[in-house]
Design an enzyme around this catalytic site. Structure first.
Site, PDB file in Angstrom:
ATOM      1  CG  ASN A   7      -1.828   1.151   1.308  1.00 49.25           C
ATOM      2  OD1 ASN A   7      -1.406   2.279   1.052  1.00 49.25           O
ATOM      3  ND2 ASN A   7      -3.076   0.933   1.648  1.00 49.25           N
ATOM      4  CG  HIS A  10       0.981   6.349   4.630  1.00 51.50           C
ATOM      5  ND1 HIS A  10       0.032   7.320   4.866  1.00 51.50           N
ATOM      6  CD2 HIS A  10       0.494   5.208   5.173  1.00 51.50           C
ATOM      7  CE1 HIS A  10      -0.969   6.793   5.555  1.00 51.50           C
ATOM      8  NE2 HIS A  10      -0.720   5.504   5.745  1.00 51.50           N
ATOM      9  CG  HIS A  43      -8.165   4.194   1.137  1.00 49.61           C
ATOM     10  ND1 HIS A  43      -8.330   4.120   2.495  1.00 49.61           N
ATOM     11  CD2 HIS A  43      -9.392   4.511   0.637  1.00 49.61           C
ATOM     12  CE1 HIS A  43      -9.586   4.390   2.808  1.00 49.61           C
ATOM     13  NE2 HIS A  43     -10.249   4.638   1.698  1.00 49.61           N
ATOM     14  NE  ARG A  45      -9.054   8.930   4.325  1.00 46.87           N
ATOM     15  CZ  ARG A  45      -9.500   8.201   5.361  1.00 46.87           C
ATOM     16  NH1 ARG A  45      -8.957   7.027   5.631  1.00 46.87           N
ATOM     17  NH2 ARG A  45     -10.459   8.653   6.127  1.00 46.87           N
ATOM     18  NE  ARG A  49      -6.953  11.485   5.820  1.00 47.48           N
ATOM     19  CZ  ARG A  49      -7.357  10.770   6.873  1.00 47.48           C
ATOM     20  NH1 ARG A  49      -6.551   9.863   7.398  1.00 47.48           N
ATOM     21  NH2 ARG A  49      -8.543  10.945   7.400  1.00 47.48           N
ATOM     22  CD  GLU A  70      -6.884  -0.188   1.052  1.00 51.73           C
ATOM     23  OE1 GLU A  70      -7.007   0.869   1.694  1.00 51.73           O
ATOM     24  OE2 GLU A  70      -6.045  -1.036   1.330  1.00 51.73           O
ATOM     25  CB  THR A 101      -9.291   1.856   7.307  1.00 50.74           C
ATOM     26  OG1 THR A 101      -8.838   2.601   6.181  1.00 50.74           O
ATOM     27  CG2 THR A 101     -10.668   1.327   7.036  1.00 50.74           C
ATOM     28  CD  GLU A 151      -7.059  -6.063   3.172  1.00 48.64           C
ATOM     29  OE1 GLU A 151      -7.299  -5.820   1.969  1.00 48.64           O
ATOM     30  OE2 GLU A 151      -6.266  -5.400   3.867  1.00 48.64           O
ATOM     31  CG  HIS A 192      -5.275  -1.501   9.458  1.00 50.37           C
ATOM     32  ND1 HIS A 192      -4.900  -1.004  10.678  1.00 50.37           N
ATOM     33  CD2 HIS A 192      -5.714  -0.444   8.734  1.00 50.37           C
ATOM     34  CE1 HIS A 192      -5.129   0.296  10.695  1.00 50.37           C
ATOM     35  NE2 HIS A 192      -5.609   0.664   9.528  1.00 50.37           N
TER      36      HIS A 192
HETATM   37  N1  PXP Z   1      -5.685  -2.961   4.024  1.00 51.25           N
HETATM   38  C1  PXP Z   1      -6.670  -2.030   4.075  1.00 51.25           C
HETATM   39  C2  PXP Z   1      -8.028  -2.413   3.618  1.00 51.25           C
HETATM   40  C3  PXP Z   1      -6.392  -0.721   4.525  1.00 51.25           C
HETATM   41  O1  PXP Z   1      -7.372   0.185   4.568  1.00 51.25           O
HETATM   42  C4  PXP Z   1      -5.065  -0.398   4.891  1.00 51.25           C
HETATM   43  C5  PXP Z   1      -4.749   0.990   5.333  1.00 51.25           C
HETATM   44  O2  PXP Z   1      -5.034   1.887   4.340  1.00 51.25           O
HETATM   45  C6  PXP Z   1      -4.086  -1.395   4.801  1.00 51.25           C
HETATM   46  C7  PXP Z   1      -4.426  -2.679   4.386  1.00 51.25           C
HETATM   47  C8  PXP Z   1      -2.653  -1.121   5.124  1.00 51.25           C
HETATM   48  O3  PXP Z   1      -2.517  -0.819   6.472  1.00 51.25           O
HETATM   49  P1  PXP Z   1      -1.134  -0.280   7.008  1.00 51.25           P
HETATM   50  O4  PXP Z   1      -0.852   1.009   6.317  1.00 51.25           O
HETATM   51  O5  PXP Z   1      -1.378  -0.120   8.479  1.00 51.25           O
HETATM   52  O6  PXP Z   1      -0.097  -1.323   6.681  1.00 51.25           O
END
Ligand code: PXP
Length: 238
Positions: A7, A10, A43, A45, A49, A70, A101, A151, A192
């Site tokens: 992901n 960031h 994602h 959003r 952001r 996402e 999330t 998931e 997550h």
């Molecule tokens: N899976 C989903 C569905 C998420 O919403 C997120 C966070 O955006 C992640 C995985 C990844 O989480 P993390 O950034 O904490 O590794």
């Protein structure tokens, strides 16, 4: 051994801190691919952001790895996904004030709406995953909705692990619910809060298809570079 979806939200968080051009999520995705990652997750959003619509379009066009989008189950996002045609759409809950999330989607409580969203996405041949708590009711509702994937939100496990609390119970819950979901025919992803300390036990749960990991990899990438950060996570998983 599960696949790794990275992901890269960031990377865009850092860029948006100055509303500049760097760092570029596409460049990060290319490095993820070079390091051997199996997929890219973003994602989009509602508050935009971090990842912007343009990022998602450029990623869809330029990368060859599967793209997992996402998104909230809103009409605007369903239309966006229908135009973009990502490999997979993962439906997630969204609240503007949250830092991330914070919980799973309440599929059981909104079954009609979620089912309609799943149907629209599936009509465009997009694979659909539902981001849920590892919970019997949510698994059964997910199955009814027509989604092929779930998931599991690993936040409760990760929080327990990271704060030195009793995480084994949370791991057992993930194991049991994963078995149940797979027996019912769902493909199980997890994600997550997973990081370089707490991922190994989750990666060894039988039959998990993919882990989606973002924050910890992007943080590590600042120190050692993106390819190295992804490689280290792949080694842990494998
Ligand atoms: N899976 C989903 C569905 C998420 O919403 C997120 C966070 O955006 C992640 C995985 C990844 O989480 P993390 O950034 O904490 O590794």
């Amino acid at each position: 051994m599960p696949k790794l979806g990275v992901n890269i939200d960031h990377v865009a968080t850092l860029r948006e801190a100055r509303k500049g051009r760097e760092p570029d999520p596409l460049a990060a995705a290319v490095l993820c691919e070079a390091a051997g990652a199996d997929g890219i997750t973003v994602h989009l959003r509602e508050d935009r952001r971090h990842i912007q619509e343009r990022d998602v379009r450029v990623l869809r066009e330029k990368i060859s790895l599967p793209l997992n989008l996402e998104m909230a189950a809103t009409p605007a996002m369903i239309q966006f996904a229908g135009d973009l045609l990502p490999h997979m759409a993962t439906l997630v809950p969204e609240r503007r004030e949250e830092l991330t999330t914070e919980g799973g989607l309440d599929v059981a409580g909104h079954l009609n709406d979620i089912t309609a969203a799943v149907r629209s996405l599936r009509a465009n041949k997009i694979e659909v995953s539902l981001f849920i708590e590892p919970d019997v009711q949510q698994i059964e509702a997910s199955l009814k909705s027509g989604a092929q994937y779930v998931e599991f939100h690993t936040g409760a496990y990760a929080n327990a692990f990271d704060s030195g609390m009793a995480w084994e119970q949370e791991l057992i819950r993930l194991q049991n619910m994963s078995r149940l979901a797979q027996e019912k025919g769902l493909v199980v992803n997890m994600g997550h809060g997973l990081n370089y300390q707490n991922t190994r036990p989750v990666a060894s749960i039988a039959g998990v298809y993919e882990l989606n990991i973002g924050y910890s990899i992007v943080g590590r990438a600042l120190m050692v570079g993106f390819e190295q950060a992804v490689r280290e996570m792949l080694e842990l998983i494998r």
